[in-house]
Design a protein around this motif. Structure first.
Motif, PDB file in Angstrom:
ATOM      1  N   LEU A   1     106.277   9.930  81.377  1.00  0.00           N
ATOM      2  CA  LEU A   1     105.757  11.043  82.174  1.00  0.00           C
ATOM      3  C   LEU A   1     106.749  11.453  83.243  1.00  0.00           C
ATOM      4  CD1 LEU A   1     102.048   9.903  82.525  1.00  0.00           C
ATOM      5  CD2 LEU A   1     102.879  11.875  81.248  1.00  0.00           C
ATOM      6  N   THR A   2     107.405  10.485  83.847  1.00  0.00           N
ATOM      7  CA  THR A   2     108.431  10.801  84.844  1.00  0.00           C
ATOM      8  C   THR A   2     109.569  11.582  84.212  1.00  0.00           C
ATOM      9  OG1 THR A   2     107.887   8.809  86.097  1.00  0.00           O
ATOM     10  CG2 THR A   2     110.028   9.810  86.530  1.00  0.00           C
ATOM     11  N   HIS A   3     109.894  11.242  82.977  1.00  0.00           N
ATOM     12  CA  HIS A   3     110.961  11.954  82.274  1.00  0.00           C
ATOM     13  C   HIS A   3     110.633  13.442  82.131  1.00  0.00           C
ATOM     14  CE1 HIS A   3     114.208  12.722  79.418  1.00  0.00           C
ATOM     15  NE2 HIS A   3     113.324  13.260  78.603  1.00  0.00           N
ATOM     16  N   LEU A   4     109.353  13.777  81.964  1.00  0.00           N
ATOM     17  CA  LEU A   4     108.975  15.187  81.859  1.00  0.00           C
ATOM     18  C   LEU A   4     109.399  15.956  83.107  1.00  0.00           C
ATOM     19  CD1 LEU A   4     105.403  15.027  80.272  1.00  0.00           C
ATOM     20  CD2 LEU A   4     107.591  15.490  79.140  1.00  0.00           C
ATOM     21  N   ALA A   5     109.231  15.335  84.266  1.00  0.00           N
ATOM     22  CA  ALA A   5     109.616  16.006  85.508  1.00  0.00           C
ATOM     23  C   ALA A   5     111.129  16.173  85.618  1.00  0.00           C
ATOM     24  CB  ALA A   5     109.094  15.222  86.705  1.00  0.00           C
ATOM     25  N   GLY A   6     111.860  15.404  84.825  1.00  0.00           N
ATOM     26  CA  GLY A   6     113.315  15.505  84.859  1.00  0.00           C
ATOM     27  C   GLY A   6     113.899  16.519  83.894  1.00  0.00           C
ATOM     28  N   GLU A   7     113.063  17.144  83.063  1.00  0.00           N
ATOM     29  CA  GLU A   7     113.574  18.177  82.157  1.00  0.00           C
ATOM     30  C   GLU A   7     114.121  19.362  82.948  1.00  0.00           C
ATOM     31  OE1 GLU A   7     111.820  18.866  77.992  1.00  0.00           O
ATOM     32  OE2 GLU A   7     110.069  18.578  79.269  1.00  0.00           O
ATOM     33  N   ARG A   8     115.184  19.937  82.440  1.00  0.00           N
ATOM     34  CA  ARG A   8     115.782  21.093  83.095  1.00  0.00           C
ATOM     35  C   ARG A   8     115.057  22.378  82.684  1.00  0.00           C
ATOM     36  NH1 ARG A   8     118.884  19.593  87.424  1.00  0.00           N
ATOM     37  NH2 ARG A   8     119.856  17.585  86.870  1.00  0.00           N
ATOM     38  N   VAL A   9     114.822  23.233  83.650  1.00  0.00           N
ATOM     39  CA  VAL A   9     114.219  24.538  83.378  1.00  0.00           C
ATOM     40  C   VAL A   9     115.275  25.429  82.748  1.00  0.00           C
ATOM     41  CG1 VAL A   9     113.169  26.580  84.427  1.00  0.00           C
ATOM     42  CG2 VAL A   9     112.593  24.291  85.282  1.00  0.00           C
ATOM     43  N   ASP A  10     114.927  26.018  81.596  1.00  0.00           N
ATOM     44  CA  ASP A  10     115.872  26.900  80.917  1.00  0.00           C
ATOM     45  C   ASP A  10     115.110  27.872  80.024  1.00  0.00           C
ATOM     46  OD1 ASP A  10     115.138  25.423  78.638  1.00  0.00           O
ATOM     47  OD2 ASP A  10     116.934  24.152  78.697  1.00  0.00           O
ATOM     48  N   HIS A  11     115.819  28.432  79.034  1.00  0.00           N
ATOM     49  CA  HIS A  11     115.264  29.480  78.182  1.00  0.00           C
ATOM     50  C   HIS A  11     114.089  29.024  77.322  1.00  0.00           C
ATOM     51  CE1 HIS A  11     118.276  27.235  75.896  1.00  0.00           C
ATOM     52  NE2 HIS A  11     117.500  27.464  74.849  1.00  0.00           N
ATOM     53  N   ARG A  12     113.861  27.710  77.196  1.00  0.00           N
ATOM     54  CA  ARG A  12     112.756  27.235  76.358  1.00  0.00           C
ATOM     55  C   ARG A  12     111.394  27.564  76.945  1.00  0.00           C
ATOM     56  NH1 ARG A  12     113.821  21.100  76.470  1.00  0.00           N
ATOM     57  NH2 ARG A  12     114.582  21.723  78.539  1.00  0.00           N
ATOM     58  N   PHE A  13     111.333  27.796  78.233  1.00  0.00           N
ATOM     59  CA  PHE A  13     110.059  27.864  78.936  1.00  0.00           C
ATOM     60  C   PHE A  13     109.808  29.282  79.433  1.00  0.00           C
ATOM     61  CE2 PHE A  13     111.766  23.489  80.044  1.00  0.00           C
ATOM     62  CZ  PHE A  13     111.137  22.872  78.976  1.00  0.00           C
ATOM     63  N   LYS A  14     109.005  30.022  78.671  1.00  0.00           N
ATOM     64  CA  LYS A  14     108.777  31.423  79.008  1.00  0.00           C
ATOM     65  C   LYS A  14     107.907  31.558  80.251  1.00  0.00           C
ATOM     66  CE  LYS A  14     104.979  31.897  75.629  1.00  0.00           C
ATOM     67  NZ  LYS A  14     104.497  32.630  74.429  1.00  0.00           N
ATOM     68  N   GLY A  15     108.145  32.637  80.969  1.00  0.00           N
ATOM     69  CA  GLY A  15     107.366  32.955  82.152  1.00  0.00           C
ATOM     70  C   GLY A  15     107.889  32.360  83.437  1.00  0.00           C
ATOM     71  N   LEU A  16     108.774  31.359  83.348  1.00  0.00           N
ATOM     72  CA  LEU A  16     109.263  30.726  84.571  1.00  0.00           C
ATOM     73  C   LEU A  16     110.329  31.585  85.245  1.00  0.00           C
ATOM     74  CD1 LEU A  16     109.464  26.934  83.658  1.00  0.00           C
ATOM     75  CD2 LEU A  16     107.506  28.326  84.338  1.00  0.00           C
ATOM     76  N   PRO A  17     110.527  31.404  86.541  1.00  0.00           N
ATOM     77  CA  PRO A  17     111.502  32.237  87.267  1.00  0.00           C
ATOM     78  C   PRO A  17     112.911  32.085  86.707  1.00  0.00           C
ATOM     79  CG  PRO A  17     110.072  31.048  88.795  1.00  0.00           C
ATOM     80  CD  PRO A  17     109.809  30.479  87.441  1.00  0.00           C
ATOM     81  N   PRO A  18     113.591  33.170  86.387  1.00  0.00           N
ATOM     82  CA  PRO A  18     114.964  33.059  85.874  1.00  0.00           C
ATOM     83  C   PRO A  18     115.910  32.338  86.825  1.00  0.00           C
ATOM     84  CG  PRO A  18     114.088  35.263  85.479  1.00  0.00           C
ATOM     85  CD  PRO A  18     113.102  34.568  86.352  1.00  0.00           C
ATOM     86  N   ASP A  19     115.683  32.493  88.126  1.00  0.00           N
ATOM     87  CA  ASP A  19     116.592  31.846  89.082  1.00  0.00           C
ATOM     88  C   ASP A  19     116.326  30.357  89.228  1.00  0.00           C
ATOM     89  OD1 ASP A  19     114.227  31.920  90.513  1.00  0.00           O
ATOM     90  OD2 ASP A  19     115.142  32.639  92.370  1.00  0.00           O
ATOM     91  N   ALA A  20     115.317  29.851  88.511  1.00  0.00           N
ATOM     92  CA  ALA A  20     115.052  28.407  88.531  1.00  0.00           C
ATOM     93  C   ALA A  20     115.857  27.670  87.477  1.00  0.00           C
ATOM     94  CB  ALA A  20     113.561  28.138  88.321  1.00  0.00           C
ATOM     95  N   GLY A  21     116.586  28.394  86.641  1.00  0.00           N
ATOM     96  CA  GLY A  21     117.378  27.761  85.603  1.00  0.00           C
ATOM     97  C   GLY A  21     118.296  26.697  86.171  1.00  0.00           C
ATOM     98  N   GLY A  22     118.276  25.511  85.573  1.00  0.00           N
ATOM     99  CA  GLY A  22     119.100  24.405  86.040  1.00  0.00           C
ATOM    100  C   GLY A  22     118.355  23.421  86.913  1.00  0.00           C
ATOM    101  N   LEU A  23     117.278  23.861  87.555  1.00  0.00           N
ATOM    102  CA  LEU A  23     116.445  22.932  88.303  1.00  0.00           C
ATOM    103  C   LEU A  23     115.687  22.035  87.329  1.00  0.00           C
ATOM    104  CD1 LEU A  23     114.749  25.304  90.931  1.00  0.00           C
ATOM    105  CD2 LEU A  23     116.672  23.746  91.331  1.00  0.00           C
ATOM    106  N   THR A  24     115.303  20.867  87.783  1.00  0.00           N
ATOM    107  CA  THR A  24     114.374  20.084  86.990  1.00  0.00           C
ATOM    108  C   THR A  24     112.969  20.625  87.221  1.00  0.00           C
ATOM    109  OG1 THR A  24     113.882  18.439  88.685  1.00  0.00           O
ATOM    110  CG2 THR A  24     115.806  18.035  87.279  1.00  0.00           C
ATOM    111  N   VAL A  25     112.081  20.298  86.294  1.00  0.00           N
ATOM    112  CA  VAL A  25     110.698  20.723  86.459  1.00  0.00           C
ATOM    113  C   VAL A  25     110.125  20.156  87.754  1.00  0.00           C
ATOM    114  CG1 VAL A  25     108.371  20.547  85.475  1.00  0.00           C
ATOM    115  CG2 VAL A  25     110.325  21.000  83.976  1.00  0.00           C
ATOM    116  N   GLY A  26     110.477  18.908  88.064  1.00  0.00           N
ATOM    117  CA  GLY A  26     110.005  18.301  89.303  1.00  0.00           C
ATOM    118  C   GLY A  26     110.521  19.017  90.526  1.00  0.00           C
TER     119      GLY A  26
END
Length: 421
Positions: A6-31
């Motif tokens: 579950l902790t690993h999920l928070a470590g995933e990087r925000v990118d093109h896989r996740f629709k609707g998320l802020p484009p400027d969040a790319g590269g941040l982890t989900v956490g």
């Protein structure tokens, strides 16, 4: 639960896989993005975007925990609804015995995130999947797995695939809901034959009986209760015949999201058997509820004194075209919204930070990426407005979104739910 996973999920990087998320969040982890507590409406989220209400989600979790405890039911909510290990964890934290699933892939997801009790509400005859289950049971003494059987042939295939397994696989005989219904054994005599086959299969152990009352033909309270009484009688007859000898608990399981009040009523009358009875309820759609199918079918409509579930989903979409006073189009369609049971429902309109009811606005159809709206004279709707849509059928809402923001009432996003379909 496997907290590392579950902790690993928070470590995933925000990118093109996740629709609707802020484009400027790319590269941040989900956490990291969650820690920013961005606002759904002003924080750079792009439409369409599906959101879960934080408050309503928690309300639904607590309500079903209380309901199951009040009625003496163990609860294994159906995980196929969300396929979200974070929600599995919260369901277990809210008292769930385990998680119900439907196919081997879903069990693999659950095990990857440390689920220790799985009820597979389906027959399982695939040899590769059975060998994997056997390996999981061999490797982890705490793992409890139960699945349906409904034929002698199925029992033979399971036993052949499980040759050499050190722990037997627990099975329950599935009683069909009626002629022409889905899976399950049609008659009590055939149930006995399947149970006999299980008794003769070294790799299997008969753990109880189960079924799905939602498949009762022309279901109404009387017919559903009559079928549930058949299920209970089957358990009693099996017990009298000594079929459960040696068990430390007997499983009797039913319960979708439309008739759990009937399950609670009938299961309350299960007599004392040779071992304690695990009265296992499996309802899953409650976790998000909905604004259509389950709003109409929920048993809480029949027992309002026990509480009420709250629809937790809202799909935010934006008006991109207003070709006439009677028509508008938004940018969410079949790729984004459930539509197998009902079309989405226009609920609210947002413009310049203000929200108002979606009066005079009706969704009449969906294309792949557009919702067709019919508008009357009272509809105040312009290109650029956000339209909040209610959805019908949680199972086909979750499966269209890989990462779902969880937003508080003021729009603050406090978490993100990862799904695995």
């Amino acid at each position: 639960m496997a907290l590392d996973a579950l902790t690993h999920l928070a470590g995933e990087r925000v990118d093109h896989r996740f629709k609707g998320l802020p484009p400027d969040a790319g590269g941040l982890t989900v956490g990291e993005l969650a820690a920013q507590r961005r606002n759904l409406f002003t924080g750079g989220f792009t439409t369409p975007v599906l959101a879960l209400s934080a408050e309503r989600l928690e309300h639904n979790l607590k309500l079903m925990e209380t309901y199951a405890a009040r009625h003496g039911l163990a609860f294994a909510p159906h995980g196929k609804t969300s396929m979200a290990p974070q929600l599995f964890r919260r369901q277990i934290e809210h008292g769930a015995w385990g998680i119900t699933l439907a196919v081997p892939h879903q069990v693999r997801v659950a095990r990857a995130f440390g689920i220790q009790r799985v009820f597979l509400a389906n027959e399982l005859v695939d040899p590769a999947a059975l060998r994997w289950i056997a390996a999981e049971l061999d490797a982890d003494p705490r793992f409890r797995f139960v699945c349906y059987v409904d034929s002698v042939r199925g029992v033979e295939l399971m036993d052949a695939a499980l040759t050499g397994a050190s722990r037997p696989v627990d099975v329950v005989v599935e009683l069909a809901a009626g002629e022409g219904a889905r899976t399950g054994v049609r008659t009590e005599a055939e149930c006995a034959a399947v149970a006999d086959a299980v008794a003769g299969a070294p790799s299997l152990r008969l753990a109880g009986v189960a079924g799905y009352e939602g498949e009762v033909p022309r279901a109404d309270p009387e017919r559903v209760r009559a079928w549930l009484r058949r299920l209970v009688s089957l358990a009693v007859d099996f017990d009298k015949a000594g079929r459960f000898t040696g068990l430390d608990g007997i499983v009797v399981s039913a319960g979708g999201s439309a008739w759990f009040d009937a399950v609670a009523d009938v299961f309350a009358g299960i007599p004392e058997l040779s071992a304690p009875v695990l009265k296992l309820l499996r309802s899953g759609a409650y976790v998000s509820h909905d604004d259509g199918h389950y709003r109409e079918l929920t048993p809480f409509n029949r027992v309002p004194e026990e509480g009420a579930l709250e629809p937790a989903f809202r799909l935010w979409t934006q008006v991109v075209s207003r070709p006439s006073p009677e028509q508008a189009f938004t940018n969410a369609g079949k790729r984004d919204a459930a539509y197998d049971l009902d079309l989405p429902f226009a609920q609210v309109v947002r413009r310049d930070g203000a929200e108002r009811p979606a009066d005079g606005i009706t969704v009449t159809g969906l294309s792949d990426q557009h919702a067709w709206l019919r508008t009357t004279a009272e509809a105040d709707l312009a290109v650029g407005d956000w339209v909040g849509l209610g959805l019908s059928h949680p199972c086909t809402s979750f499966d269209k979104w890989v990462l779902i923001p969880v937003a508080e009432a003021d729009g603050t996003v406090v978490d993100y739910i990862r799904t695995f379909f």
